[in-house]
Scaffold this motif. Sequence first.
Motif, PDB file in Angstrom:
ATOM      1  N   LEU A  93      53.768  73.836  36.206  1.00  0.00           N
ATOM      2  CA  LEU A  93      53.296  73.218  37.443  1.00  0.00           C
ATOM      3  C   LEU A  93      52.056  73.950  37.961  1.00  0.00           C
ATOM      4  O   LEU A  93      51.138  73.325  38.510  1.00  0.00           O
ATOM      5  CB  LEU A  93      54.402  73.232  38.496  1.00  0.00           C
ATOM      6  CG  LEU A  93      55.659  72.426  38.159  1.00  0.00           C
ATOM      7  CD1 LEU A  93      56.712  72.607  39.255  1.00  0.00           C
ATOM      8  CD2 LEU A  93      55.322  70.950  37.992  1.00  0.00           C
ATOM      9  N   ILE A  94      52.026  75.268  37.779  1.00  0.00           N
ATOM     10  CA  ILE A  94      50.862  76.042  38.188  1.00  0.00           C
ATOM     11  C   ILE A  94      49.664  75.686  37.311  1.00  0.00           C
ATOM     12  O   ILE A  94      48.536  75.560  37.803  1.00  0.00           O
ATOM     13  CB  ILE A  94      51.179  77.547  38.108  1.00  0.00           C
ATOM     14  CG1 ILE A  94      52.300  77.899  39.100  1.00  0.00           C
ATOM     15  CG2 ILE A  94      49.939  78.389  38.368  1.00  0.00           C
ATOM     16  CD1 ILE A  94      52.733  79.343  39.065  1.00  0.00           C
ATOM     17  N   VAL A  95      49.907  75.529  36.019  1.00  0.00           N
ATOM     18  CA  VAL A  95      48.821  75.142  35.115  1.00  0.00           C
ATOM     19  C   VAL A  95      48.251  73.786  35.528  1.00  0.00           C
ATOM     20  O   VAL A  95      47.031  73.609  35.634  1.00  0.00           O
ATOM     21  CB  VAL A  95      49.317  75.085  33.660  1.00  0.00           C
ATOM     22  CG1 VAL A  95      48.172  74.714  32.724  1.00  0.00           C
ATOM     23  CG2 VAL A  95      49.912  76.430  33.251  1.00  0.00           C
ATOM     24  N   ALA A  96      49.139  72.828  35.780  1.00  0.00           N
ATOM     25  CA  ALA A  96      48.685  71.497  36.179  1.00  0.00           C
ATOM     26  C   ALA A  96      47.943  71.548  37.510  1.00  0.00           C
ATOM     27  O   ALA A  96      46.924  70.863  37.700  1.00  0.00           O
ATOM     28  CB  ALA A  96      49.884  70.555  36.278  1.00  0.00           C
ATOM     29  N   ALA A  97      48.420  72.376  38.444  1.00  0.00           N
ATOM     30  CA  ALA A  97      47.758  72.486  39.748  1.00  0.00           C
ATOM     31  C   ALA A  97      46.363  73.086  39.610  1.00  0.00           C
ATOM     32  O   ALA A  97      45.420  72.646  40.287  1.00  0.00           O
ATOM     33  CB  ALA A  97      48.608  73.336  40.687  1.00  0.00           C
ATOM     34  N   LEU A  98      46.223  74.078  38.734  1.00  0.00           N
ATOM     35  CA  LEU A  98      44.905  74.691  38.541  1.00  0.00           C
ATOM     36  C   LEU A  98      43.917  73.686  37.951  1.00  0.00           C
ATOM     37  O   LEU A  98      42.776  73.577  38.424  1.00  0.00           O
ATOM     38  CB  LEU A  98      45.023  75.909  37.624  1.00  0.00           C
ATOM     39  CG  LEU A  98      43.708  76.585  37.239  1.00  0.00           C
ATOM     40  CD1 LEU A  98      42.990  77.102  38.483  1.00  0.00           C
ATOM     41  CD2 LEU A  98      43.935  77.716  36.252  1.00  0.00           C
TER      42      LEU A  98
END
Length: 279
Positions: A93-98
């Motif tokens: 989710l952090i990867v997608a948010a970045l």
Amino acid sequence: MLTATVCLIGLAATIVSLRTWRKLRGTTLSAPCAWAAASLALVTCAVGASAISGDPARANWAAHVDYLAGITTVSPFVALLGAKRPQDRAWQLIVAALVALLAFQDLRAWTTDGSLSPAPHAAWRWLTTGLSVMQLLNYLATRHAAAACLAFAGQVCLLGGNLLVVPVEFPQRMPCGLALVSTAVFVAAWCEREARRSGDHAHDIWLEFRDRYGALWALRVAERVNAVAAHQNSRFRLQWSGFRQEQFDTEQVENGPSPDADAIRKTLQTLLARFLRSA
């Protein structure tokens, strides 16, 4: 014809990435591999769309599409940074948010200001550059060093002046970048075909882990293993090339029993169980 050939190479690299993803299912490398396959597919589509539309269309939308596809190339390394159970799934989710934040900066300028070319803020350029350089350094001391260099060169081409390195701007930079990144995938896959067989299972899985995950995770795991070894007064230490037996003074050794190498190897296997399918 050249662009069509490069697109076919990009498609082949995407297929290789998907096959590698299937092979790595059950390990925490499956998510970075999936991000790599998705990024290759997007870059291939961007290169193909620009070629089909022709040069006049590039002034309207192609530069933004190139940028939006190019920034996804940082996603596999960001996914790798969180590749440890149990947080590896939530980390995606952090990867997608970045990636969404990097894309939003350009989408806002494109739709509201009508910018003809991407112009991300300097802070985001620093971030993208830092991630690209970290990815390169992470693998320079492994057998995937050649693939890392090719991938970095490809990112420089794909992102052009949006990286804080030597600006790369020429008419065929996107096909060139796709060719370099695709070649990096082929080189990495070829290196993976050479299985390590030393007769020492713990030694083999350490070298495999080191080469696949790179220096950031390898140094962290080695630090944990050596801390346990020091606590148990063991003579064995985990170094970059494997286990080594060190000599200590008599007084230090007599402070407690020194376990054999099997106990320290078991510690390594326990730690790697948070990354691999079965250590």
